[in-house]
Write a protein that holds these residues in place. Structure first.
Motif, short mmCIF file in Angstrom:
data_model
loop_
_atom_site.label_atom_id
_atom_site.label_comp_id
_atom_site.label_asym_id
_atom_site.label_seq_id
_atom_site.Cartn_x
_atom_site.Cartn_y
_atom_site.Cartn_z
N ARG A 103 0.76 -1.10 -0.04
CA ARG A 103 -0.17 -0.07 0.05
C ARG A 103 0.80 1.22 -0.13
N ASP A 106 -3.36 5.77 -1.32
CA ASP A 106 -4.64 5.10 -1.60
C ASP A 106 -4.37 4.01 -2.46
N ALA A 107 -3.32 3.70 -3.03
CA ALA A 107 -3.18 2.53 -4.10
C ALA A 107 -2.35 1.31 -3.58
N ARG A 130 0.43 0.65 -10.59
CA ARG A 130 -0.55 0.48 -9.91
C ARG A 130 -1.58 -0.55 -10.12
N ASP A 144 -12.30 -4.30 -7.60
CA ASP A 144 -11.57 -3.05 -7.45
C ASP A 144 -10.52 -3.38 -6.26
N SER A 146 -8.93 -1.19 -4.56
CA SER A 146 -8.91 0.01 -3.49
C SER A 146 -9.32 -0.43 -2.09
#
Length: 432
Positions: A103, A106-107, A130, A144, A146
């Motif tokens: 991490r 935020d990615a 990413r 996703d 995230s």
């Protein structure tokens, strides 16, 4: 060498049994075995059991054989009367794609690429990229990354050796490129002392859970055939005679409704229907026997509606409700369509449906329990190639199979009840 399925004496197999017994002592089931060109499975035919893999035999397509581990040549699978099972369950090896993520803000970004792993060999992924999403196989919905934890991301990248995972990779320009990678043993990451089979089991369970949550709307769902076959597909359009589906990104098929038992327009969690409600839906009053309902819709909210499907497009389901009213139902509100049967309708046999086709009758049973019957004609890498009675040419990834049923074994190992077998109309009892 005697072909499997032909009459043979009890002494026809001793040399093969000896070779296989010797070989299995030196190799673990499911491992990557030098000298075998395909995924390792275990064939059981009568009293004969042997590790090996499916292979094509001869110069012409359409001839399949079994290449035993440590023996040559391959044994022809020549007879339609052969009864054999090939199981891959418990023989899978854990694989991965060969990247490590961490991490950063935020990615989730790639911090290491394993030398010689799938990502390294592909060459399009670099440290610092990413990872925007992960998706299973050719048609699995994207997850996703995230909102996922590290262990979930690791689990989604792990899987059976030879299976495919699609990575959404964003570089410096943040444009996302979808990159499919084939998992191998070299690419699996550190297991921290855990047993590979336990890690694989957890990965498969997590993937199934996340896929169930992500599959909605018009995404891949399921088409159920009257023979008991079921495939992941997207329903595109339909009328009273045909259903058009997409079963791969570049493959569409038009299926006569006589082959179909039910279709899922959207994957959703469906609670079992109470017996009393099912009985009401399947009972036909005497006053309406001249025009029988042909379908039942299951709505997203849980209601069931009986009538006749007139058409489907990307926005609506045109439905004639029992009694004569025609409705334009928003497609997003319909989760499932069931074709109703009537008493006396014959139950088609998967094996009988394959007899008219050129090839070896095979039913592939996926790890999630879905079945697909085909007249098998060859092997292309880790894909079983053949023809389906309704879909035409098909390719079945052996990496996704729990077992293969061949010839007579198809009838011997049919489920006690096929999906939707209970949806049969009955006349109301006479009041006289």
């Amino acid at each position: 060498m005697t072909a499997l399925g032909r009459p043979r004496s009890a002494l026809a197999w001793p040399c093969l049994v000896c070779v296989v017994s010797f070989s299995t002592a030196a190799a673990e089931p499911g491992a990557v075995v030098r000298g075998l060109p395909g995924p390792v499975g275990q064939l059981v035919a009568g009293e004969t059991t042997m590790l090996g893999c499916l292979v094509a035999i001869g110069a012409k397509p359409g001839h399949l054989g079994w290449q035993p581990l440590g023996a040559a040549p391959a044994v022809p699978l020549a007879s339609h009367e052969l009864g054999a099972r090939i199981t891959y369950r418990g023989l899978d090896a854990l694989g991965g794609v060969g990247i490590t993520v961490a991490r950063q803000g935020d990615a989730w970004r790639i911090i290491e690429i394993v030398a010689g792993g799938a990502a390294d060999r592909d060459g399009r992924i670099t440290v610092g990229d990413r990872v925007a999403f992960l998706a299973e196989g050719d048609n699995g919905p994207p997850n996703d990354t995230s909102a996922l934890q590290l262990e979930s991301i690791r689990a989604l990248m792990r899987g059976v050796v030879g299976s495919t995972v699609r990575l959404g990779i964003a570089g410096l320009d943040e444009a996302i490129e979808e990159i499919p990678l084939v998992r191998d043993e070299r690419g699996r990451d550190d297991l921290a002392g855990a047993a590979p089979e336990d890690v694989l089991e957890r990965a498969l369970a997590l993937r199934q859970t996340l896929t169930g949550l992500a599959a909605s709307g018009s995404g891949p769902a399921t088409v159920h055939f009257r023979t008991g076959d079921a495939i992941a597909a997207v329903v595109l359009t339909a009328d009273e005679a045909h259903v058009r589906i997409r079963i791969a990104t570049d493959r569409e098929a038009t299926i006569p409704v006589g082959f179909i038992r039910a279709v899922d327009l959207a994957a959703s969690v469906v609670k079992p229907i109470p017996k009393q409600k099912l009985a009401r839906l399947l009972t036909v009053p005497q006053t309406r026997r001249s025009v029988l309902p042909t379908h039942v819709l299951r709505m997203i909210g849980g209601d069931y509606v009986r009538g006749r499907v007139l058409g489907i497009d990307d926005a609506v389901v045109q439905f004639e409700i029992t009694g004569g009213n025609t409705k334009q139902l928003p497609r997003r509100d319909v989760s499932r369509i069931i074709w109703l049967a009537t008493k006396g309708d014959p139950q088609p046999s998967p094996r009988a449906a394959l007899e008219a086709l050129d090839g070896l009758p095979v039913v592939a049973v996926a790890t999630d329990g879905r079945r697909l019957s085909l007249a098998a004609r060859g092997v292309d890498g880790d894909m079983l190639v053949g023809e389906h009675p309704a879909l035409g040419p098909v390719r079945v990834p052996l990496a996704g199979c729990a077992e293969l049923l061949i010839g007579a074994a198809i009838d011997e190992h049919q489920p006690a009840e096929r999906p939707y077998a209970q949806w049969v109309l009955s006349p109301a009892a006479s009041t006289r």
